[in-house]
Design a protein around this motif. Sequence first.
Motif, PDB file in Angstrom:
ATOM      1  N   PHE A 265       0.810  -1.218   0.000  1.00 44.11           N
ATOM      2  CA  PHE A 265       0.000   0.000   0.000  1.00 44.11           C
ATOM      3  C   PHE A 265       0.847   1.274   0.000  1.00 44.11           C
ATOM      4  CE2 PHE A 265      -2.960  -3.021   2.144  1.00 44.11           C
ATOM      5  CZ  PHE A 265      -3.971  -2.979   1.199  1.00 44.11           C
ATOM      6  N   SER A 266       2.143   1.156  -0.263  1.00 38.18           N
ATOM      7  CA  SER A 266       3.028   2.330  -0.178  1.00 38.18           C
ATOM      8  C   SER A 266       3.305   2.880  -1.570  1.00 38.18           C
ATOM      9  CB  SER A 266       4.349   1.946   0.508  1.00 38.18           C
ATOM     10  OG  SER A 266       4.109   1.471   1.814  1.00 38.18           O
ATOM     11  N   PRO A 267       2.657   3.977  -1.959  1.00 33.43           N
ATOM     12  CA  PRO A 267       2.807   4.497  -3.316  1.00 33.43           C
ATOM     13  C   PRO A 267       4.187   5.075  -3.600  1.00 33.43           C
ATOM     14  CG  PRO A 267       1.507   6.002  -1.981  1.00 33.43           C
ATOM     15  CD  PRO A 267       1.725   4.779  -1.151  1.00 33.43           C
ATOM     16  N   GLU A 268       4.971   5.382  -2.545  1.00 34.75           N
ATOM     17  CA  GLU A 268       6.279   6.005  -2.796  1.00 34.75           C
ATOM     18  C   GLU A 268       7.333   5.009  -3.254  1.00 34.75           C
ATOM     19  OE1 GLU A 268       6.166   5.778   1.826  1.00 34.75           O
ATOM     20  OE2 GLU A 268       4.774   5.675   0.149  1.00 34.75           O
ATOM     21  N   PHE A 269       7.015   3.704  -3.227  1.00 33.51           N
ATOM     22  CA  PHE A 269       7.972   2.693  -3.643  1.00 33.51           C
ATOM     23  C   PHE A 269       7.509   2.007  -4.920  1.00 33.51           C
ATOM     24  CE2 PHE A 269       8.244   2.655   1.071  1.00 33.51           C
ATOM     25  CZ  PHE A 269       9.500   3.229   1.167  1.00 33.51           C
ATOM     26  N   GLN A 270       8.472   1.744  -5.817  1.00 33.48           N
ATOM     27  CA  GLN A 270       8.168   0.956  -6.998  1.00 33.48           C
ATOM     28  C   GLN A 270       7.910  -0.482  -6.574  1.00 33.48           C
ATOM     29  OE1 GLN A 270      10.938   1.215 -10.252  1.00 33.48           O
ATOM     30  NE2 GLN A 270      11.345   3.365  -9.895  1.00 33.48           N
ATOM     31  N   SER A 271       6.902  -1.104  -7.190  1.00 32.47           N
ATOM     32  CA  SER A 271       6.588  -2.488  -6.868  1.00 32.47           C
ATOM     33  C   SER A 271       5.810  -3.098  -8.016  1.00 32.47           C
ATOM     34  CB  SER A 271       5.763  -2.568  -5.578  1.00 32.47           C
ATOM     35  OG  SER A 271       5.378  -3.892  -5.317  1.00 32.47           O
TER      36      SER A 271
END
Length: 789
Positions: A265-271
Amino acid sequence: MIALKNFLHTLRRYKAATLLNILGLAVAFAAFYILMVQVRFDLNFDRSYPKAECIYQIALPQFYEEGKGYSSFIPRPDGEKAIAASPHIRQGGCKNTMGISETSLYDPEQGSSAGLNRHPVYQISHGLLEVFGFRCIEGSFARFEEPNTVILSQKTARALYGGKSAVGRSLVFNDDSRHPREVIAVYEDFPDNSSVHNGAITDIGEHFLNRTSNWMYNYLVKLDSPDHMEETRQAIIAGLKTLRPDVKAEVFEKVRLVQLHELYFSPEFQSMFRGNRATVYSLLTIAILIVVIAMINFINFSVALVPLRIRNINTQKVLGRPTPALRCDTVLEAAGTALISFLLAIPLIQWFAASPLAGITPINLFPVQNLPLLALTGTMALSAGVIAGLYPAWYSTSFPPALVLKGAFGLSPQGRRIRTGLIAFQYFISIVLIIAAISIQAQNRFLKSYDVGFSRDNILVAPISTAIAGRYHSFGDRLKSNPAIRDVTFTDRPPVGSDGSSWGSSYRGRQIQFNAVTVSSNFIDFMGLHVVEGRAFTEADERKSACSLIFNQTAQRQDSLITGSELLGIGAMPIVGIVQDYNFKPLHAGIEPMALIVGGTEWGKSPNASKMRYALIKTSLADAGQASAFVKRTIREFDPLARAEVNFLDEFIGNQYQKETNLSRQLILFSLLSILIALIGVFGLVLFETQYRRREIAVRKVFGATIPEVLAMFNKSMIRIVLVCFLIAAPTAWYIVHRWLEGFAYKFRMGFWIFLLALAIVLLITVLTVTLQSYKAATENPAQSIKTD
């Protein structure tokens, strides 16, 4: 028995209203189940591992670009230093997420045709076997770090060998028969809501173990306890300071350990896997509200029946039946109705899961695969029935027996206010959902049609295998021999996509970081990109040992890059030009520093061609079908095991927003359901209103009222309710949509037309429903109405 008797009596007297009420509840319970399957999938993502709460992913700040955020892809030297930094780290390891690919696998003893089904293949270090708790069900992981070994998931082993043992067999990857790999173990499949792919896994070995400039590895650690997270983070910071003494001390304080299930759920990380917490809780809210709307219908229906039952109820009170027992009968009747509705919901769910509508979510919706959720839905249905029966049970028994003889209570001011309030709440929810659905659909169209800064008309995209990438020049020449194909170019990533690699290099005595996209020399001309400084690539650049780079304007502004200067990385890498900014990532994110790269035969100690993963083919609209078929034939000609997939670039870009498309479809579907359920309530309300007001209608007609005037009388009250609800729902919906749009760097302009369209939809459906239901009463013979009332 009394509850059953009451239910059967109501069903016989008011068949249409009763059946519609049951249908509304069944649809609501089915919708609740379907939405909860999606909610459970997201909320439980990456929670299936042993001690999942102790698993963290290491995220580093952009060391040399202060204030530019974090990266969950880090260099191996930093990762290895981190996992050795603290005694609280029980296990640690890495995976090469950039290297995950669908690869053809086959056993030489079975023949190459067995490899036509491709499987995910990727690399991890041995430590991740412990971090994720891989469970070996056949063979052993002991030899995992030996060269030319591989472990398979149950699913992959079953696809390759059926029910036979896979251990000890040999596998050929991408038709490379010179380097077969021995299957040493089979591991238990991980669930779909897991970031661990079920496929073929090999050891990462010492790949880029000492290279600090390649930010392309995910490092994960398992701590002995979440309580030691901060202490471990400080130990990692201390270790990284010794590795990178040139980085400012305050930058290291931004090093983060992110719980793996929170990373989703962390938009600041690419995944590769991305969830949206706001979307999940929105779906949860919708699931609950749809049930609430259906409960309101049930309450309205039950309250409307009070005048018909109140004499019987009070007669029983006079004869000595206790009030609690009478209330219990009403509650049991409500619970029984809810239970019947739930049983009806099960075949509805089964039908939905097998229908094309199930495409709005990639998750298996069949009840047999989600028995705990089905049980939860049943429990919720029973609870909803009990709750919905409480108010009618209290209301119907609240009048003194003597007062009941004086008249009906269905149209008392208190009864009107209660029913009007409940209907208004239904309308409020429906209008909010419709506005949200229209807005998300508009944003989705905006994303797909937005000018991303390059030409995408009549361009086909075809993923290519490693075998083809090694001969991509010959492959391109073969494609261009067809008159339907005007040009071909190649890249290591799609023109728009979240995946890709990040490079760190030295520039004029300082470190810079940027997204790296390897392309063939004609890529800029092919895509219609505009070179604002310097020159475009040439074919000669592809034959150089050092990479030639063309940066975008964002990188030039951020790092003060000068055309003609050099970066130090894999040798001296010249900056030959600057290209105008374009969106190379989905529009959730803004434009980031990026370099197009050509040449660099030393990069990765392999020819540059091995980095190519996509072919882009330019054709004409008239020749697109012929060109697509030829591309597929050519792919199979160069690699019989390759999966020949060809899509238009527009379609490929649209797939980047599949989550938004699915969300839009879900909201549209469930908004329509909420309106349907609300209208069932309106239908029931109008049914009883016309029943109770038959004499009034007859008298009005005797005094000259026309049919349109009678219909207008019923419609006016409902229209007023809709308009008041709209005034409250519109700002509420605007706020919800505005918050949702904050997740996008680019967003559509939310015009007033959306609100007017939602209002028009609700008004039109309401007027039609009220008119159709009240038409019979409006056209009935007044003499007959007065006689029978």
